[in-house]
Design an enzyme around this catalytic site. Structure first.
Site, short mmCIF file in Angstrom:
data_model
loop_
_atom_site.label_atom_id
_atom_site.label_comp_id
_atom_site.label_asym_id
_atom_site.label_seq_id
_atom_site.Cartn_x
_atom_site.Cartn_y
_atom_site.Cartn_z
N ARG A 172 35.93 38.90 39.69
CA ARG A 172 35.06 37.84 40.52
C ARG A 172 33.51 38.73 40.85
O ARG A 172 33.50 39.77 40.74
CB ARG A 172 35.73 37.56 41.78
CG ARG A 172 36.84 36.54 41.50
CD ARG A 172 37.90 36.44 42.74
NE ARG A 172 38.50 37.31 43.13
CZ ARG A 172 38.20 38.27 44.16
NH1 ARG A 172 37.07 38.12 44.73
NH2 ARG A 172 39.06 39.35 44.31
N LYS A 317 40.57 31.55 43.17
CA LYS A 317 40.32 31.94 44.30
C LYS A 317 39.35 31.31 45.48
O LYS A 317 39.22 31.24 46.49
CB LYS A 317 39.85 33.48 44.21
CG LYS A 317 41.14 34.39 43.91
CD LYS A 317 41.89 34.73 45.05
CE LYS A 317 43.15 35.51 45.15
NZ LYS A 317 43.55 36.57 44.19
N HIS A 336 47.35 35.81 51.55
CA HIS A 336 47.11 36.41 50.34
C HIS A 336 48.25 37.17 49.96
O HIS A 336 48.22 38.30 50.15
CB HIS A 336 45.85 37.01 50.38
CG HIS A 336 45.34 37.77 48.79
ND1 HIS A 336 44.81 38.77 48.62
CD2 HIS A 336 45.67 37.28 47.63
CE1 HIS A 336 44.59 39.14 47.27
NE2 HIS A 336 45.19 38.18 46.72
N SER A 354 43.88 43.29 45.32
CA SER A 354 44.15 43.28 43.94
C SER A 354 44.61 44.65 43.15
O SER A 354 44.15 45.41 43.67
CB SER A 354 42.68 42.78 43.53
OG SER A 354 42.78 42.61 42.03
N LYS A 358 51.43 42.74 44.11
CA LYS A 358 51.81 41.55 44.56
C LYS A 358 52.77 40.71 43.44
O LYS A 358 53.87 40.46 43.53
CB LYS A 358 50.57 40.58 45.09
CG LYS A 358 50.11 40.96 46.44
CD LYS A 358 49.08 40.06 46.88
CE LYS A 358 48.00 39.54 45.66
NZ LYS A 358 47.27 40.92 45.40
N THR A 359 51.99 40.54 42.40
CA THR A 359 52.62 39.71 41.17
C THR A 359 53.95 40.66 40.63
O THR A 359 54.80 40.05 40.42
CB THR A 359 51.49 39.48 40.08
OG1 THR A 359 50.50 39.01 40.69
CG2 THR A 359 52.05 38.78 38.81
N ASP A 373 50.78 34.87 44.39
CA ASP A 373 49.61 35.08 45.01
C ASP A 373 48.88 34.47 46.26
O ASP A 373 48.22 35.07 47.18
CB ASP A 373 48.28 35.19 44.02
CG ASP A 373 47.13 35.88 44.12
OD1 ASP A 373 47.18 36.82 44.57
OD2 ASP A 373 46.05 35.17 44.07
N ARG A 438 44.05 39.90 31.84
CA ARG A 438 44.94 38.90 32.67
C ARG A 438 45.75 37.93 31.83
O ARG A 438 45.14 37.62 30.87
CB ARG A 438 43.87 38.07 33.55
CG ARG A 438 43.29 38.92 34.57
CD ARG A 438 44.23 39.05 35.88
NE ARG A 438 43.47 39.65 37.05
CZ ARG A 438 43.97 39.92 38.18
NH1 ARG A 438 45.03 39.18 38.50
NH2 ARG A 438 43.23 40.55 39.10
#
Ligand SMILES: Nc1ncnc2c1ncn2[C@@H]1O[C@H](COP(=O)(O)OP(=O)(O)O)[C@@H](O)[C@H]1O
Ligand SMILES: C=C(OP(=O)(O)O)C(=O)O
Ligand SMILES: [Ca+2]
Ligand SMILES: [Mn+2]
Length: 655
Positions: A172, A317, A336, A354, A358-359, A373, A438
């Site tokens: 990003r 996002k 988030h 990031s 989390k994932t 997410d 990704r």
């Protein structure tokens, strides 16, 4: 095969076919097979593809007896798309038709039912004389074909995923994000130091919008996705994504909630629209532009424009930012975080910046995945905002992360990975294109996904930090004030350039573990979180998924296997009743034992060979925490005369 009048049958090659039996006794059947219903090769080919509107484009095989109301519905829908693509300053937009320009029959079919944006007036420019074809909610298979045919760098991997390249940007661009400041947003949003909201004016937005729309209309075809956000049916948001690449369309197909054919029929007009013209730059002479990349959000117009970046995560996002504005207005907290649920309905949230896990940690074979997410926490419980997951795949291994590994198959978008040119086996350790490789896949590719993706109120709130300094304990139990302190701080550490040897870890603080996406002041979200955690009796935890036994360079990353054991103990409730001791400076409660984890790593001081270096590093990080928190010391958390604000200030490191 043709039957001759004399009863003998001629094969396709002109030779006589020997007739074994031709009796109507029913004992011997004719094994020559039925003839096809097609008269021509084209017709034969057309039979291969079964019609399945409305998720596929209108084809030439549409039944001639289509009812008027269906036609009317198509007409309205096309008008809605035309309106989305219309230029707001030129005399007229292009003629918009549905279907692929490569399929001639489609064009002819739609040509006589197409609708102009407006009838051309006196002054007509060339741009209004062309057609822009709309590829509407294509299926993954159709998008694969589009990508492979027309987008360089698209390949099918050995497991059936679509490998793509995102172009020059592989992450990003938060510094290129702009938000329109108008009378309303000026007062409502968080502006200034630390805020992700960098202002632009309405006029500059319109310049960029026109630029994006003109670019999209200059193309032969554009992709349009009409989808939903938020699994909570009462707070569902309709989104439209207009993009130029099949890669982007498939990515959003995976990431947003996919409508059923019935839901798509009644879609109507979207609540929010993204114009992704990422291949085309913004004009740097446009006011407020500081590079050729711009991601522009206009809340009043409910629109976002993307120029100069093809990184697909920008769309996902970007919509998340919109939800961070819309949901709090409805007293719903946007988060988030990842989210999963145990067999007995115990829900856990995983906050973190990031790359903190989390994932990885919400994808747990022993629990139901609600999402990886983006979530909402309302009075009814939690709901996932999205319809898919977006996993980092650097160093992905089948052994450590089997569910994510197996989700990488047909339909999954694999960004920027490197693979063998012949057998197409992906090498997940190869960072030649980027470290931020990704995989984007629909949530149902995870075997124990919880569908619909909703759950009851969370029992545990886990704050993840990847501490590359190696001084935060692998797990600490937090009281409410500490949870708020760490939530507002939003700490993690990045490890700089891996190739150029060992470098100092870089501390980052991102309020609410998502400063890049929040729209209101962090204390607004923090107050809502405190309120909800208190009301529903949720316990806060701080989990370090980063370094142990030294900082990055001398220590090593805490084994995923150990972190999973820690998370298991949180879920089961066993950690809540463990024996605790308090750490110096941070005042964190750390357990003395966790099943499956070597006890000596639970207090980081034990893992460092150089205790003085440990203490120095600990103080250094504590100083960074303190400095970061200074911006928040003048803010009150929540309403009324509660003393939570003071407690929060006291819940940070003390030295
Ligand atoms: N102890 C650990 N806990 C969590 N993740 C770890 C750990 N050690 C290594 N990792 C790796 O770190 C990365 C975490 O990324 P991910 O889960 O995608 O983060 P997020 O979803 O928060 O952006 C994964 O590549 C994972 O394999
Ligand atoms: C998609 C992103 O999210 P995360 O790294 O948190 O998974 C991102 O930050 O670009
Ligand atoms: Ca994420
Ligand atoms: Mn993630």
């Amino acid at each position: 095969m043709a039957s001759k009048g004399n009863g003998r049958v001629v094969n396709g090659n002109g030779l006589m076919k020997i007739q074994t039996h031709k009796k109507d006794n029913g004992i011997c059947h004719d094994d020559s097979g039925p003839t096809v219903k097609a008269q021509t090769i084209d017709e034969l080919h057309s039979l291969q593809k079964k019609r399945s509107a409305p998720t596929t484009p209108v084809t030439g095989t549409q039944p001639p007896f289509a009812t008027l109301s269906e036609e009317e519905r198509h007409k309205q829908q096309l008008q809605s798309i035309s309106a989305s693509l219309a230029s707001l300053t030129r005399e007229s937009g292009p003629k918009v038709v549905k279907g692929d320009p490569a399929r001639k029959s489609d064009n002819q079919k739609v040509a006589h039912v197409h609708h102009h944006v407006e009838a051309p007036t006196i002054s007509v420019s060339d741009s209004s004389l062309k057609f822009t074809h709309v590829l509407y909610n294509l299926s993954p298979a159709e998008l694969y074909e589009q990508a492979i045919k027309y987008e360089k760098g698209s390949f099918i991997t050995s497991t059936g995923a679509l490998a793509t390249l995102s172009g020059a940007k592989t992450g990003r661009s938060p510094r290129d994000k702009r938000v329109v400041k108008d009378d309303l947003t000026e007062n409502e949003l968080w502006w200034g130091k630390g805020s992700p909201n960098i202002e632009m004016d309405e006029h500059s937005f319109m310049v960029n919008r026109e630029r994006a729309v003109d670019y999209l209309n200059s193309l032969d075809k554009v992709f349009v996705n009409d989808q939903f956000l938020n699994w909570d049916p009462e707070n569902r948001i309709k989104v439209r994504i207009v993009s130029a690449r099949a890669y982007h369309s498939l990515f959003m197909h995976n990431m947003c909630i996919r409508p059923t054919p019935e839901e798509l029929e009644d879609f109507g007009t979207p609540d929010f629209t993204i114009y992704n013209a990422g291949q085309f730059p913004c004009n740097r002479y446009t006011h407020y532009m500081t590079s050729s990349t711009s991601i522009d959000l206009n809340l009043a117009r409910r629109e976002m424009v993307i120029l100069g970046t093809q990184y697909a995560g920008e769309m996902k996002k970007g919509l998340f930012s919109v939800m961070h504005y819309l949901m709090p207005k409805r007293q719903i907290l946007s988060l988030h975080s990842g989210c999963n649920m145990g067999k007995h309905g115990d829900v856990a949230l995983f906050f973190g910046l990031s790359g903190t896990g989390k994932t990885t940690l919400s994808t747990d074979h022993n629990r139901y995945l609600i999402g990886d997410d983006e979530h909402c926490w309302s009075d009814k419980g939690v709901s996932n905002i999205e319809g898919g997951c977006y996993a980092k795949c650097v160093d992905l291994s089948r052994e450590k992360e089997p569910d994510i590994w197996n989700a990488i198959r047909f339909g999954t978008v694999l960004e920027n990975v490197v693979f063998d040119e012949h057998d197409r086996e992906v090498d997940y350790s190869d960072k030649s294109v980027t470290e931020n490789t990704r995989a984007s896949y629909p949530i149902e590719y995870i075997p124990n996904a919880k569908l619909p993706c909703v759950g009851p109120h969370p029992k545990n709130v886990i704050l993840l930090a990847c501490d590359a300094f190696g001084v935060l304990p692998p797990v600490s139990k937090l009281n409410l004030a500490q949870t708020m302190y760490h939530f507002i701080s939003g700490y993690t550490a990045l490890v700089a350039g891996t190739e150029e040897g060992i470098k100092e870890p870089q501390a980052t603080f991102s309020a609410c573990f998502g400063a890049a996406f929040i729209m209101l002041h962090p204390t607004k979200y923090a107050a809502m979180l405190a309120d909800k955690m208190q009301k529903h009796g949720a316990t806060g935890w701080l989990v370090n998924t980063g370094w142990s036994a030294g900082s990055y360079g001398s220590g090593s990353r805490i084994k995923l296997q150990y972190t999973r054991k820690i998370i298991d103990a949180i879920h089961s409730g066993s950690l809540l009743n463990a024996e605790y001791k308090k750490t110096e400076i941070y005042g964190l409660e750390i357990p003395t034992e966790v099943e499956g984890v070597p006890s000596e790593i639970l207090d980081p001081v034990n893992t460092w060979s150089d205790r003085r270096a440990y203490k120095e590093t600990l103080l250094k990080l504590a100083g960074l925490f303190k400095k970061n928190f200074e911006t928040f010391t003048n803010y009150k958390i929540g309403k009324g005369s509660n003393n939570l604000t003071e407690e929060i200030l006291a819940a940070g490191p003390i030295f």
